[in-house]
Write an enzyme that holds these catalytic residues in place. Structure first.
Site: not given
Length: 199
Positions: A9-11, A31-32, A63, A128, A137
């Site tokens: 994918s794009g990610h 990939d399927d 993602g 921090h 995400h």
């Protein structure tokens, strides 16, 4: 070095480009979707069930948190890697979990703890002593101020800000541009300034 990325994918393409910068010179996707033969300039070499046969390094480039978690748990005995873009800034005492990606321009400051299978996206920041739990995400350009806790599988939308000393529970969606100024203790989708739940 050889790397197999699950999810074309794009990610996944962004992950592959980071891997190339980190020295991987043989990168392929699983990939399927049988119609896919390429992901950008990288080949799709088979379906995801082939991952169980692979001996080289593996990364889950998906993602969706629940799918990413499922694959990472199924493949925990494989050589799962963490990928950090060379232009990310990571404090020496920050900790980064397995299967996490830190993208270009991201900043992880002192004492931050990043879990497994996390996405810290482009130009986002984790200040921090934050704790970002597994499969979170943190989307493009979003910011976690100091001592924030983000629960498992939560999505922090693009450009969102979480104020300091805030805790967000597991499985939440924080909408793009939202500003979180109070603890979130119930699963749901939160949007706006200040962020409020969508009923």
């Amino acid at each position: 070095m050889k790397l197999t990325i699950i999810g074309a994918s794009g990610h996944g393409r962004v992950v592959a480009d980071i891997a190339k910068l980190r020295g991987y010179d043989d990168i392929g996707f699983l990939d399927d979707n049988e119609k896919l033969t390429q992901c950008g300039s990288y080949p799709v070499v088979g379906k995801t069930d082939k991952a169980f046969e692979i001996e080289n390094d593996v990364f889950i480039g998906i993602g969706n948190a629940s799918i990413r978690k499922r694959f990472q748990e199924q493949l925990r005995n494989k050589s799962l890697v963490t990928l950090i873009h060379p232009d990310a800034v990571i404090a020496d005492d920050a900790t980064i979990g397995i299967g996490t990606v830190i993208m270009a321009g991201a900043v992880i400051n002192s004492g931050a703890k990043i879990g497994n299978g996390v996405i810290i996206n482009t130009c986002s920041s984790v200040d921090h002593d934050c704790i970002v739990e597994d499969f979170v995400h943190v989307a493009v350009g979003s910011h976690l101020c100091g001592t924030v806790i983000i629960g498992k599988s939560t999505w922090i939308g693009a450009g969102a800000t979480v104020s300091n000393n805030i805790s967000i529970c597991d499985n939440c969606i924080i909408g793009a541009g939202a500003v979180v100024v109070k603890d979130i203790e119930e699963e749901g989708t939160y949007v706006g300034v200040p962020a409020r739940v969508i009923k």
